[in-house]
Design an enzyme around this catalytic site. Structure first.
Site, PDB file in Angstrom:
ATOM      1  N   ARG A 240       0.844  -1.191   0.000  1.00 60.05           N
ATOM      2  CA  ARG A 240       0.000   0.000   0.000  1.00 60.05           C
ATOM      3  C   ARG A 240       0.879   1.241   0.000  1.00 60.05           C
ATOM      4  O   ARG A 240       1.914   1.282   0.683  1.00 60.05           O
ATOM      5  CB  ARG A 240      -0.906   0.027   1.242  1.00 60.05           C
ATOM      6  N   GLU A 269      -4.070   7.333  -5.407  1.00 54.76           N
ATOM      7  CA  GLU A 269      -4.440   6.403  -6.485  1.00 54.76           C
ATOM      8  C   GLU A 269      -5.890   6.643  -6.869  1.00 54.76           C
ATOM      9  O   GLU A 269      -6.726   6.837  -5.985  1.00 54.76           O
ATOM     10  CB  GLU A 269      -4.294   4.956  -6.006  1.00 54.76           C
ATOM     11  N   HIS A 287      -0.831  -0.101  -9.714  1.00 55.34           N
ATOM     12  CA  HIS A 287      -1.544  -0.985  -8.775  1.00 55.34           C
ATOM     13  C   HIS A 287      -2.170  -2.184  -9.514  1.00 55.34           C
ATOM     14  O   HIS A 287      -3.389  -2.347  -9.559  1.00 55.34           O
ATOM     15  CB  HIS A 287      -2.632  -0.211  -8.003  1.00 55.34           C
ATOM     16  N   ILE A 288      -1.291  -3.017 -10.071  1.00 56.01           N
ATOM     17  CA  ILE A 288      -1.770  -4.170 -10.843  1.00 56.01           C
ATOM     18  C   ILE A 288      -1.244  -5.490 -10.274  1.00 56.01           C
ATOM     19  O   ILE A 288      -1.185  -6.499 -10.975  1.00 56.01           O
ATOM     20  CB  ILE A 288      -1.396  -4.063 -12.345  1.00 56.01           C
ATOM     21  N   GLY A 289      -0.883  -5.478  -8.985  1.00 52.43           N
ATOM     22  CA  GLY A 289      -0.314  -6.688  -8.380  1.00 52.43           C
ATOM     23  C   GLY A 289      -1.162  -7.928  -8.598  1.00 52.43           C
ATOM     24  O   GLY A 289      -0.651  -9.011  -8.876  1.00 52.43           O
ATOM     25  N   SER A 290      -2.461  -7.790  -8.466  1.00 52.18           N
ATOM     26  CA  SER A 290      -3.326  -8.972  -8.572  1.00 52.18           C
ATOM     27  C   SER A 290      -4.024  -9.073  -9.932  1.00 52.18           C
ATOM     28  O   SER A 290      -4.938  -9.889 -10.104  1.00 52.18           O
ATOM     29  CB  SER A 290      -4.370  -8.949  -7.448  1.00 52.18           C
TER      30      SER A 290
HETATM   31  C1  DGY Z   1      -5.756  -6.083  -2.716  1.00 51.83           C
HETATM   32  O1  DGY Z   1      -6.398  -7.118  -2.857  1.00 51.83           O
HETATM   33  O2  DGY Z   1      -5.658  -5.532  -1.620  1.00 51.83           O
HETATM   34  C2  DGY Z   1      -5.115  -5.499  -3.926  1.00 51.83           C
HETATM   35  O3  DGY Z   1      -4.392  -4.359  -3.613  1.00 51.83           O
HETATM   36  C3  DGY Z   1      -6.140  -5.196  -4.999  1.00 51.83           C
HETATM   37  O4  DGY Z   1      -7.174  -4.496  -4.491  1.00 51.83           O
END
Ligand code: DGY
Length: 321
Positions: A240, A269, A287-290
């Site tokens: 975060r 963001e 913010h594209i980790g997932s």
């Molecule tokens: C999460 O799951 O917290 C990721 O940051 C995507 O929202």
């Protein structure tokens, strides 16, 4: 047949998720995929029994106080829940759930990408070739920092931290971690535990953040802690934006104390920090980790599993309130 619960889906979730949701719930879907402000969250709470939001919908204490009693559950499509005031929502009797586990691998992949890209100057190299400005080669050209064999520090050795550690071990890195409690040897897999962030940081040639944003961790990586990292270290953040004091990070990049950073999360963001853009040694993603096909489906299905359990009268597996 009993009436199906009415479910609001404020963002464009994966097709498979929306298909299953519409099969089992009376859905109101925001096909425009726009972010909802506080007034919209409050207005919609009077029209539905449940909401399946993302981290972009902010259920603050102020919103929680205004929610209509009709809304009974917030089944988040995220593992992070810093956008929800759990105490305030719990006090209103609203169930809140999240989606742990299912996004650990995808997020660890992005952390590796950021670490490697920051270390090996991906932004500079890509820009040079793409803009037709690659007109020289020399052994002293575009020299980066080697990952293999280096020490990596991990703050937060939960599911994502451990998935990242497994990948780092694949690169021959020596893994150090700071966590409130020491993990069992099976989970630790040879990683070296530090009982404080301050003890970890001097060992971190690379540092990857994997802890949640809470009042205790906000601004965790401030000027003092960044100064504890070895000169030339690299910071990676896929957790975060709130964990990092961005002014202090910028100062550490400008002074050269940090040689690079890889960031998927920002204090603001969407948008990020425009001051970072002038620095090609800050490798940034939005913010594209997932954001993989299989993980988006898994997140949607996990949120729906939580909703299904709740409406069967059971405590959902990922209940947080
Ligand atoms: C999460 O799951 O917290 C990721 O940051 C995507 O929202």
């Amino acid at each position: 047949m009993p009436q199906r619960p009415r479910l609001w889906i404020p963002r464009r979730l994966s097709d498979a998720t929306l298909e299953r949701a519409q099969r089992d719930y009376d859905c109101v879907i925001n096909w425009d995929d726009t972010e909802s402000d506080a007034d919209t969250l409050v207005r919609m709470s009077a029209e539905v029994d449940a909401v399946l939001p993302c981290h972009s919908e902010h259920f603050s204490a102020e919103v929680a106080a205004r929610l209509d009693p009709r809304l009974r559950i917030i089944a988040n499509h995220s593992v992070g829940v810093d956008h929800c005031d759990l105490a305030a929502l719990g006090a209103r009797g609203i169930m809140v759930t999240n989606t742990p586990d299912v996004l650990s691998d995808a997020t660890a992949e992005i952390a590796m990408l950021l670490m490697l890209g920051a270390a090996r100057r991906a932004v500079e190299g890509d820009t040079m070739v793409r803009q037709g400005k690659w007109d020289v080669w020399s052994p002293s050209f575009m020299v980066g920092k080697q990952v293999t064999g280096a020490r990596v520090g991990i703050i937060g050795m939960g599911r994502v931290g451990r998935a990242f550690a497994a990948r780092a071990r694949g690169f021959g890195m020596q893994v150090h971690y700071a966590n409130r409690t020491r993990l069992s040897p099976e989970l630790e897999q040879g990683a070296i535990w530090h009982d404080s962030v301050e003890s970890l940081l001097p060992q971190a040639d690379f540092l990857s953040l994997h802890c949640p944003a809470t009042p205790q961790t906000r601004g965790l990586m401030n000027a003092d802690r960044l100064a504890l990292m070895p000169k030339g270290a690299i910071l990676v953040n896929t957790a975060r934006g709130a964990l990092v004091d961005e002014a202090a990070l910028l100062a550490a990049i400008v002074s050269g104390h940090l040689s690079a950073a890889g960031l998927d999360c920002f204090q603001v963001e969407p948008g990020g920090n425009p001051a970072f853009a002038a620095h090609p040694n800050i490798f940034m993603l939005p913010h594209i980790g997932s954001a993989t096909v299989s993980t988006r489906d898994a997140m949607g299905f996990r949120a729906l599993d939580n909703l299904d359990a709740f409406f069967r009268g059971e405590r959902p597996r990922d209940a947080l309130t």
